[in-house]
Design an enzyme around this catalytic site. Structure first.
Site, PDB file in Angstrom:
ATOM      1  N   SER A   1      56.518 -10.149 -30.485  1.00  0.00           N
ATOM      2  CA  SER A   1      57.798 -10.986 -29.142  1.00  0.00           C
ATOM      3  C   SER A   1      57.753 -12.169 -29.577  1.00  0.00           C
ATOM      4  CB  SER A   1      56.215 -10.728 -28.105  1.00  0.00           C
ATOM      5  OG  SER A   1      55.272 -11.972 -28.050  1.00  0.00           O
ATOM      6  N   LYS A   2      58.541 -12.674 -28.357  1.00  0.00           N
ATOM      7  CA  LYS A   2      59.159 -14.014 -28.642  1.00  0.00           C
ATOM      8  C   LYS A   2      57.763 -14.896 -28.676  1.00  0.00           C
ATOM      9  CE  LYS A   2      62.996 -17.225 -28.539  1.00  0.00           C
ATOM     10  NZ  LYS A   2      64.331 -16.729 -29.195  1.00  0.00           N
ATOM     11  N   ARG A   3      57.239 -15.515 -28.070  1.00  0.00           N
ATOM     12  CA  ARG A   3      56.136 -15.540 -27.757  1.00  0.00           C
ATOM     13  C   ARG A   3      54.616 -15.972 -29.034  1.00  0.00           C
ATOM     14  NH1 ARG A   3      50.980 -14.496 -25.397  1.00  0.00           N
ATOM     15  NH2 ARG A   3      51.770 -12.347 -25.011  1.00  0.00           N
TER      16      ARG A   3
END
Ligand code: GLU
Length: 459
Positions: A239-241
């Site tokens: 994920s982007k995170r």
């Protein structure tokens, strides 16, 4: 068995967000499989979920696919333009008694705990017609068989069996007359003659429902091949995170599209030998569905970085010369682009470093920009040393690497200074930074007059 019918594959993204690396990998496998078979790879936009539709996402998606070089042979076909076809298909199942109208309200559905209770399944058709004519809202649901099992043969995972009692009477056509993903996907894969459905393994639980639908229509079932999950380096979902996750992120970071394609192609597949760095042609030649494995794979950004470097090295110097030309449109010395490109290519990790790394070749640095290197190498004697070098360089007639080196050696000998304490300050005065290609090469590339000018500014 795999190639028993003409190959025709698709990439069928929903334009709801960015092109994630998982989606890109699906597109790559479809593309490679089609090219390997000399077959068609088409693009289908699954835009029937109007609540999640996003126009920007569609444009980004098309741009990202093109940037990756995954040119589609047909399409894009838009599901939102094919509503009539899905409506007819749903009607066909109503007519054959394999689907039914359901009038249950949202409120009622919300009270149900274990999926839909088939409340409207046995409603007589004429009664349903009357309610429709009276303006009642409805959906069309599939009459899923209550018992038995549904089997399909996944090309990577083998036979998968699902007890039909686990399958809901899924909605085919929604209240807004838009089809659900399931109906649209099956109808399109049939009419668009998809031979193999290669998709992420998050869809594997939908496949038995699709198989039942194909059977209800009396259509041939395509081959299915569910691709392994891509995990973040420490496990869990990518994920982007946890860092970059979309194709756009990697473009912005300065990755080459081809390096990304090569890297993603190896997340779940291998050519069967120890090759890793491959051209598109090599990948196409080596690609086969048999060599895709079902195990989850970790996304290793360090490896992607390494692969990017390898692909940068494989590109011709002229590629970077062209990039430089775009960055410095006012430069008139055409030959300089190629020279600088050759000097910088071995040092580049990302294409977007080119601007920072090349600046001093085309523009005089105002002052030393590299404070750390300055603190480390610049001494009180530096201006004097630079003066000596400058004088010696001025004497050179043929300003080439050999003569430049000899000039430095001469200053070292005459004044008993170490080459290091001579060369580093000269580098700082010339380039403003403490690291880069070989100093002689930089000087030669800049030319005698420019070098003398930059050195003289120090004193
Ligand atoms: N529209 C689905 C997606 O966004 C496609 C799934 C499939 O390939 O059937 O992934």
């Amino acid at each position: 068995m795999i190639e028993s019918k003409p190959v025709r594959v698709r990439f069928a993204p929903s334009p709801t967000g960015y092109l994630h690396v998982g989606g890109a990998r699906t597109a790559i496998y479809n593309y490679l499989f089609a090219k390997a078979a000399g077959a068609t790879f088409y693009l289908r936009i699954e835009d029937t979920d109007r609540k999640r539709y996003n126009e920007d996402a569609l444009n980004d998606l098309l741009r990202d696919l093109k940037w990756l070089g995954l040119d589609w042979d047909e399409g894009p076909y838009f599901q939102s333009e094919r509503l009539e076809i899905y409506g007819k298909a749903a009607q066909q199942l109503i007519d054959s008694g394999k689907a039914y109208y359901c009038f249950c309200t949202e409120e009622r559905l919300q009270t149900l705990e274990h999926g839909y209770d088939r409340h409207c399944r046995d409603l007589p058709l004429d009664e349903a017609q009357k309610r429709i004519e009276a303006g009642e809202k409805f959906v069309i649901r599939f009459k899923s068989p209550p018992d038995g099992i549904t089997k399909f043969n996944d090309l990577i995972r083998g036979e998968i069996e699902t007890p039909n009692k686990d399958l809901d009477d899924l909605v085919l056509l929604k209240r807004d007359k838009f089809p659900t993903y399931h109906l649209a996907s099956v109808v399109d894969d049939h009419y668009m003659q998809t031979s193999h459905v290669l998709r992420g393994d998050e869809w594997i639980s939908s496949t038995p429902k699709h198989v039942l639908l194909y059977n209800a229509f009396g259509w041939e079932v395509p081959f299915f091949c569910h691709l392994p999950v891509i995990l973040a380096p420490g496990g869990g979902k990518l994920s982007k995170r946890k860092g970059a996750a979309s194709v756009g992120d990697f473009r912005d970071l300065g990755y080459l599209p081809h390096a990304l394609v090569n890297f993603l192609s190896l997340l779940g597949w291998s050519p069967g030998d120890d090759r890793e760095v491959m051209s598109l042609e090599e990948m196409i030649k080596a690609f086969s569905l048999e060599r895709i494995h079902p195990k989850a794979v970790a996304f290793d950004e360090k490896k992607l970085e390494w692969m990017n470097g390898m692909h940068i090295r494989l590109l011709p110097d002229s590629f970077f010369a062209e990039e430089l030309k775009k960055l410095y449109p006012n430069e008139t010395d055409e030959g300089k682009f190629l020279k600088v490109a050759a000097l910088l290519k071995p040092r580049l990790k990302f294409t977007n470093e080119l601007l920072a790394m090349s600046k001093y070749f085309f523009e005089r640095p105002e002052k030393c920009e590299d404070g750390k290197a300055y603190a480390k190498y610049w001494t009180e004697q530096s201006p004097e040393h630079i003066g000596l070098v400058s004088k010696e360089l001025e004497k050179i007639e043929d300003f080439n690497i050999k003569n430049i080196e000899a000039a430095f050696m001469k200053v070292c000998e005459d004044s008993e200074v170490k080459l290091g304490s001579l060369a580093q300050p000269v580098r700082l005065a010339i380039s403003g930074v403490g690291a880069g290609p070989g100093l002689w090469e930089i000087l030669e590339c800049l030319g005698k007059d420019e070098c003398i000018f930059r050195l003289r500014r120090v004193n």
